[in-house]
Design an enzyme around this catalytic site. Sequence first.
Site, PDB file in Angstrom:
ATOM      1  N   ARG A 105      21.644  13.812  36.383  1.00 56.73           N
ATOM      2  CA  ARG A 105      21.521  12.822  37.448  1.00 56.73           C
ATOM      3  C   ARG A 105      21.872  11.423  36.930  1.00 56.73           C
ATOM      4  O   ARG A 105      21.836  11.167  35.725  1.00 56.73           O
ATOM      5  CB  ARG A 105      20.094  12.792  38.006  1.00 56.73           C
ATOM      6  CG  ARG A 105      19.594  14.109  38.574  1.00 56.73           C
ATOM      7  CD  ARG A 105      18.147  13.975  39.022  1.00 56.73           C
ATOM      8  NE  ARG A 105      17.616  15.210  39.609  1.00 56.73           N
ATOM      9  CZ  ARG A 105      16.966  16.143  38.948  1.00 56.73           C
ATOM     10  NH1 ARG A 105      16.770  16.006  37.641  1.00 56.73           N
ATOM     11  NH2 ARG A 105      16.518  17.228  39.562  1.00 56.73           N
ATOM     12  N   LYS A 112      13.024  14.145  36.604  1.00 57.55           N
ATOM     13  CA  LYS A 112      11.967  13.756  37.533  1.00 57.55           C
ATOM     14  C   LYS A 112      10.601  14.147  36.982  1.00 57.55           C
ATOM     15  O   LYS A 112      10.444  15.204  36.393  1.00 57.55           O
ATOM     16  CB  LYS A 112      12.197  14.430  38.893  1.00 57.55           C
ATOM     17  CG  LYS A 112      13.437  13.919  39.627  1.00 57.55           C
ATOM     18  CD  LYS A 112      13.580  14.579  40.981  1.00 57.55           C
ATOM     19  CE  LYS A 112      14.765  14.012  41.748  1.00 57.55           C
ATOM     20  NZ  LYS A 112      14.907  14.619  43.092  1.00 57.55           N
ATOM     21  N   HIS A 119      26.849  11.744  41.981  1.00 54.06           N
ATOM     22  CA  HIS A 119      26.365  13.030  42.495  1.00 54.06           C
ATOM     23  C   HIS A 119      27.512  13.995  42.772  1.00 54.06           C
ATOM     24  O   HIS A 119      27.322  15.214  42.727  1.00 54.06           O
ATOM     25  CB  HIS A 119      25.527  12.804  43.755  1.00 54.06           C
ATOM     26  CG  HIS A 119      24.157  13.412  43.654  1.00 54.06           C
ATOM     27  ND1 HIS A 119      23.249  13.060  42.678  1.00 54.06           N
ATOM     28  CD2 HIS A 119      23.542  14.375  44.386  1.00 54.06           C
ATOM     29  CE1 HIS A 119      22.143  13.766  42.824  1.00 54.06           C
ATOM     30  NE2 HIS A 119      22.302  14.578  43.845  1.00 54.06           N
ATOM     31  N   ARG A 144      27.980  15.755  39.614  1.00 54.04           N
ATOM     32  CA  ARG A 144      26.883  16.726  39.433  1.00 54.04           C
ATOM     33  C   ARG A 144      27.133  17.959  40.296  1.00 54.04           C
ATOM     34  O   ARG A 144      27.000  19.097  39.828  1.00 54.04           O
ATOM     35  CB  ARG A 144      25.559  16.043  39.805  1.00 54.04           C
ATOM     36  CG  ARG A 144      24.309  16.938  39.742  1.00 54.04           C
ATOM     37  CD  ARG A 144      23.086  16.055  39.941  1.00 54.04           C
ATOM     38  NE  ARG A 144      21.880  16.791  40.283  1.00 54.04           N
ATOM     39  CZ  ARG A 144      21.043  17.363  39.415  1.00 54.04           C
ATOM     40  NH1 ARG A 144      21.321  17.321  38.124  1.00 54.04           N
ATOM     41  NH2 ARG A 144      19.949  17.967  39.819  1.00 54.04           N
ATOM     42  N   HIS A 199      16.298  21.571  38.429  1.00 49.65           N
ATOM     43  CA  HIS A 199      15.651  21.814  39.721  1.00 49.65           C
ATOM     44  C   HIS A 199      14.305  22.506  39.515  1.00 49.65           C
ATOM     45  O   HIS A 199      14.179  23.375  38.653  1.00 49.65           O
ATOM     46  CB  HIS A 199      16.533  22.693  40.604  1.00 49.65           C
ATOM     47  CG  HIS A 199      17.694  21.960  41.210  1.00 49.65           C
ATOM     48  ND1 HIS A 199      18.823  22.596  41.682  1.00 49.65           N
ATOM     49  CD2 HIS A 199      17.905  20.625  41.414  1.00 49.65           C
ATOM     50  CE1 HIS A 199      19.674  21.700  42.150  1.00 49.65           C
ATOM     51  NE2 HIS A 199      19.138  20.503  42.007  1.00 49.65           N
ATOM     52  N   TYR A 236      24.604  25.532  46.352  1.00 52.63           N
ATOM     53  CA  TYR A 236      25.921  25.640  45.720  1.00 52.63           C
ATOM     54  C   TYR A 236      26.575  26.990  45.982  1.00 52.63           C
ATOM     55  O   TYR A 236      27.786  27.108  45.929  1.00 52.63           O
ATOM     56  CB  TYR A 236      25.812  25.376  44.216  1.00 52.63           C
ATOM     57  CG  TYR A 236      25.343  23.970  43.932  1.00 52.63           C
ATOM     58  CD1 TYR A 236      26.182  22.886  44.151  1.00 52.63           C
ATOM     59  CD2 TYR A 236      24.048  23.713  43.499  1.00 52.63           C
ATOM     60  CE1 TYR A 236      25.747  21.596  43.938  1.00 52.63           C
ATOM     61  CE2 TYR A 236      23.601  22.429  43.287  1.00 52.63           C
ATOM     62  CZ  TYR A 236      24.455  21.362  43.512  1.00 52.63           C
ATOM     63  OH  TYR A 236      24.023  20.084  43.316  1.00 52.63           O
TER      64      TYR A 236
END
Length: 311
Positions: free
Chosen positions: A157, A181, A255, A258, A281, A290
Amino acid sequence: MDILKAMKVLIEKYLKYLEIEKNASEHTIIAYNNDLLSFYNHLCENQSDSELPPELESISRLDIRLWLADLSDKDMAKSTISRKVAALRSFFKYCFKRGYIYKNPAHLLVVPKKQKTLPKTATAEDLERMLDNVSTDSVSGIQERTILELFYSTGMRLSELAGLNTADIDLKQSQVKVTGKGNKQRIIPLGEKSKDILRKHLNGREKLFGSKTGPDARKALFLAAHGQRLYQRAIQRIVEKHLKQASEVTQKSPHVLRHSFATHMLDNGADIRIIKEFLGHANLAATQVYTHTSVERLKNVYEQAHPRSKL
């Protein structure tokens, strides 16, 4: 203390809880703060001082639904409304568990379904051309090439790349440590092309030191014009500039790189569970988008190539 003052105090406590106990990112805290203040302001606008109930407990599900209807009337995107609902549900759940309220008005509140949009991706050929066209005759050029290479080669990211330090790069082990995150860390392998440009960048990086190079910048992998850590907006501009020159993809942002990383890995046979780990994730559902991108690509190839695809 009236309902609105009480809510303002609890919002501040809740944001501290997100920061300290949940290790939420700065981006999440800012977004949730804006969302909760939006609801707070809605209550302010729709109740006079004389009508204010004395307890936070008086907020009802109807108050929340009226606020959501107001957002919908303003033609706000469903994805934005969904996030605001998630913020409110999380806030009232926190208040209920801490004993600040005895009933949760947001319990079982339905989150509006997001509009499904497939991730924007560039072709592998466009991205190869983009990387090959970046001049590496200068230290800043090498840095830009390194940024683009890392985005496309690792799928990290924007915030993760901006936060990289030189200590996170391990060329001997061919890997990079990424902090994602919630301050969760993961290890991503580095390919030979990534390692090659990283070596060049690390060898010349100190030439980017300047008047604003403090202790944090000396650790940072990427540096701005005056020697401070390269900030996210500057990285976005670098990506936008080079994508414009190489691809006609409608969205030109980190992004896209990514998304392209994940889609190209999937197209070439990588297991979706492994791609999930690469991307950081929390659950597989976030990665499965995806698979839809790859199916769309297969359909396009079929329609263009098969003689029986059209009437």
